[in-house]
Design a protein around this motif. Structure first.
Motif, PDB file in Angstrom:
ATOM      1  N   THR A   1      41.539  41.524   5.998  1.00  0.00           N
ATOM      2  CA  THR A   1      40.575  40.499   6.634  1.00  0.00           C
ATOM      3  C   THR A   1      40.325  39.310   5.581  1.00  0.00           C
ATOM      4  O   THR A   1      39.969  39.895   4.392  1.00  0.00           O
ATOM      5  CB  THR A   1      39.575  40.963   7.322  1.00  0.00           C
ATOM      6  N   THR A   2      40.104  38.294   5.813  1.00  0.00           N
ATOM      7  CA  THR A   2      39.575  37.369   4.857  1.00  0.00           C
ATOM      8  C   THR A   2      38.217  36.822   4.823  1.00  0.00           C
ATOM      9  O   THR A   2      37.682  36.602   6.152  1.00  0.00           O
ATOM     10  CB  THR A   2      40.476  35.946   4.567  1.00  0.00           C
ATOM     11  N   TYR A   3      37.309  36.874   4.057  1.00  0.00           N
ATOM     12  CA  TYR A   3      36.050  35.894   4.112  1.00  0.00           C
ATOM     13  C   TYR A   3      35.891  34.964   3.015  1.00  0.00           C
ATOM     14  O   TYR A   3      36.515  34.984   1.952  1.00  0.00           O
ATOM     15  CB  TYR A   3      35.028  37.332   3.578  1.00  0.00           C
ATOM     16  N   LEU A   4      34.991  34.207   3.427  1.00  0.00           N
ATOM     17  CA  LEU A   4      34.421  32.898   2.393  1.00  0.00           C
ATOM     18  C   LEU A   4      33.135  33.514   1.861  1.00  0.00           C
ATOM     19  O   LEU A   4      32.353  34.104   2.786  1.00  0.00           O
ATOM     20  CB  LEU A   4      34.257  31.812   3.274  1.00  0.00           C
ATOM     21  N   ALA A   5      32.982  33.449   0.554  1.00  0.00           N
ATOM     22  CA  ALA A   5      31.677  33.856   0.137  1.00  0.00           C
ATOM     23  C   ALA A   5      31.331  32.898  -1.260  1.00  0.00           C
ATOM     24  O   ALA A   5      32.283  32.342  -1.837  1.00  0.00           O
ATOM     25  CB  ALA A   5      31.855  35.050  -0.630  1.00  0.00           C
ATOM     26  N   ASN A   6      30.067  32.882  -1.514  1.00  0.00           N
ATOM     27  CA  ASN A   6      29.383  32.057  -2.438  1.00  0.00           C
ATOM     28  C   ASN A   6      29.676  32.881  -3.722  1.00  0.00           C
ATOM     29  O   ASN A   6      29.390  34.096  -3.672  1.00  0.00           O
ATOM     30  CB  ASN A   6      28.165  31.785  -2.238  1.00  0.00           C
ATOM     31  N   GLY A   7      30.050  32.386  -4.924  1.00  0.00           N
ATOM     32  CA  GLY A   7      30.186  32.805  -6.124  1.00  0.00           C
ATOM     33  C   GLY A   7      28.963  33.567  -6.569  1.00  0.00           C
ATOM     34  O   GLY A   7      29.149  34.494  -7.533  1.00  0.00           O
ATOM     35  N   GLN A   8      27.857  32.952  -6.056  1.00  0.00           N
ATOM     36  CA  GLN A   8      26.526  33.584  -6.508  1.00  0.00           C
ATOM     37  C   GLN A   8      26.269  34.984  -5.955  1.00  0.00           C
ATOM     38  O   GLN A   8      25.341  35.852  -6.484  1.00  0.00           O
ATOM     39  CB  GLN A   8      25.292  32.650  -6.232  1.00  0.00           C
ATOM     40  N   LEU A   9      27.044  35.329  -4.984  1.00  0.00           N
ATOM     41  CA  LEU A   9      27.006  36.545  -4.260  1.00  0.00           C
ATOM     42  C   LEU A   9      27.780  37.579  -4.748  1.00  0.00           C
ATOM     43  O   LEU A   9      27.957  38.679  -4.405  1.00  0.00           O
ATOM     44  CB  LEU A   9      26.803  36.394  -2.722  1.00  0.00           C
ATOM     45  N   LEU A  10      28.687  37.420  -5.905  1.00  0.00           N
ATOM     46  CA  LEU A  10      29.731  38.182  -6.292  1.00  0.00           C
ATOM     47  C   LEU A  10      29.474  38.837  -7.786  1.00  0.00           C
ATOM     48  O   LEU A  10      28.862  37.948  -8.338  1.00  0.00           O
ATOM     49  CB  LEU A  10      31.108  37.238  -6.255  1.00  0.00           C
ATOM     50  N   LYS A  11      29.878  39.943  -8.057  1.00  0.00           N
ATOM     51  CA  LYS A  11      29.997  40.496  -9.121  1.00  0.00           C
ATOM     52  C   LYS A  11      31.395  41.236  -9.526  1.00  0.00           C
ATOM     53  O   LYS A  11      31.880  41.554  -8.491  1.00  0.00           O
ATOM     54  CB  LYS A  11      28.714  41.246  -9.411  1.00  0.00           C
ATOM     55  N   LEU A  12      31.722  41.146 -10.752  1.00  0.00           N
ATOM     56  CA  LEU A  12      33.213  41.786 -11.046  1.00  0.00           C
ATOM     57  C   LEU A  12      32.966  43.193 -10.771  1.00  0.00           C
ATOM     58  O   LEU A  12      31.796  43.980 -11.117  1.00  0.00           O
ATOM     59  CB  LEU A  12      33.428  41.467 -12.561  1.00  0.00           C
ATOM     60  N   PHE A  13      34.215  43.762 -10.433  1.00  0.00           N
ATOM     61  CA  PHE A  13      34.294  45.189  -9.889  1.00  0.00           C
ATOM     62  C   PHE A  13      34.860  45.927 -11.111  1.00  0.00           C
ATOM     63  O   PHE A  13      36.246  45.676 -11.279  1.00  0.00           O
ATOM     64  CB  PHE A  13      35.045  45.483  -8.563  1.00  0.00           C
ATOM     65  N   TYR A  14      34.558  46.896 -11.636  1.00  0.00           N
ATOM     66  CA  TYR A  14      35.047  47.262 -12.943  1.00  0.00           C
ATOM     67  C   TYR A  14      35.695  48.828 -12.624  1.00  0.00           C
ATOM     68  O   TYR A  14      36.544  49.185 -13.469  1.00  0.00           O
ATOM     69  CB  TYR A  14      34.080  47.626 -14.207  1.00  0.00           C
ATOM     70  N   GLY A  15      35.294  49.571 -11.779  1.00  0.00           N
ATOM     71  CA  GLY A  15      35.417  51.142 -11.514  1.00  0.00           C
ATOM     72  C   GLY A  15      35.475  51.507 -10.080  1.00  0.00           C
ATOM     73  O   GLY A  15      35.649  50.774  -9.253  1.00  0.00           O
ATOM     74  N   LYS A  16      35.404  52.692 -10.099  1.00  0.00           N
ATOM     75  CA  LYS A  16      35.377  53.445  -8.490  1.00  0.00           C
ATOM     76  C   LYS A  16      33.974  53.329  -8.049  1.00  0.00           C
ATOM     77  O   LYS A  16      33.061  53.507  -8.669  1.00  0.00           O
ATOM     78  CB  LYS A  16      35.780  54.836  -8.428  1.00  0.00           C
ATOM     79  N   LEU A  17      33.949  53.099  -6.747  1.00  0.00           N
ATOM     80  CA  LEU A  17      32.546  53.344  -6.102  1.00  0.00           C
ATOM     81  C   LEU A  17      32.515  54.808  -5.732  1.00  0.00           C
ATOM     82  O   LEU A  17      33.393  55.471  -5.358  1.00  0.00           O
ATOM     83  CB  LEU A  17      32.662  52.364  -4.654  1.00  0.00           C
ATOM     84  N   ALA A  18      31.239  55.202  -5.803  1.00  0.00           N
ATOM     85  CA  ALA A  18      31.013  56.560  -5.232  1.00  0.00           C
ATOM     86  C   ALA A  18      31.148  56.487  -3.644  1.00  0.00           C
ATOM     87  O   ALA A  18      30.738  55.576  -3.009  1.00  0.00           O
ATOM     88  CB  ALA A  18      29.552  56.757  -5.662  1.00  0.00           C
ATOM     89  N   GLU A  19      31.827  57.389  -3.409  1.00  0.00           N
ATOM     90  CA  GLU A  19      32.033  57.759  -1.812  1.00  0.00           C
ATOM     91  C   GLU A  19      30.599  58.443  -1.135  1.00  0.00           C
ATOM     92  O   GLU A  19      29.915  59.245  -1.813  1.00  0.00           O
ATOM     93  CB  GLU A  19      33.206  58.971  -1.498  1.00  0.00           C
ATOM     94  N   MET A  20      30.331  57.883  -0.023  1.00  0.00           N
ATOM     95  CA  MET A  20      28.962  58.404   0.450  1.00  0.00           C
ATOM     96  C   MET A  20      29.371  59.003   1.693  1.00  0.00           C
ATOM     97  O   MET A  20      30.170  58.946   2.608  1.00  0.00           O
ATOM     98  CB  MET A  20      28.128  57.068   0.883  1.00  0.00           C
TER      99      MET A  20
END
Length: 113
Positions: free
Chosen positions: A94-113
């Protein structure tokens, strides 16, 4: 013009010079403060194909303090004007529109919850 009039005119000129000097000093102070403030702002630049995290901007009553505030990694598919981006979710496409101020670069793995 008598001596009193000349003296008054001299004082008025001194006051005008002090006013100009105060104005220039305040202008220089504002410029220095702006430069210091702007140096602390991190400029974000994203390009097509970058993986980013989106900030969860919605408020829910009873949210935990240490709960994760960033959504899944998204891929930037389109750069729109005025700092807007089109994001694609990797899981369900799915696609979303987002403001650039609400984004940050993703560098690694997210912890699974």
């Amino acid at each position: 013009m008598d001596k009193g009039g000349e003296e008054r005119l001299f004082h008025l000129q001194e006051i005008e010079e002090m006013r100009r000097e105060a104005y220039n000093n305040s202008w220089m102070y504002k410029e220095k403060c702006k430069a210091i403030h702007d140096s602390g702002i991190l400029r974000k630049s994203f390009k097509l194909g970058d993986k980013v995290l989106k900030f969860k901007a919605r408020f829910k009553f009873g949210d935990r303090k240490l709960k994760e505030r960033w959504d899944e990694p998204y891929i930037i598919t389109k750069v729109l004007g005025y700092g807007a981006f089109e994001l694609k979710d990797e899981k369900d496409n799915t696609t979303y529109l987002a403001n650039g101020q609400l984004l940050k670069l993703f560098y690694g793995k997210l912890a699974e919850m």
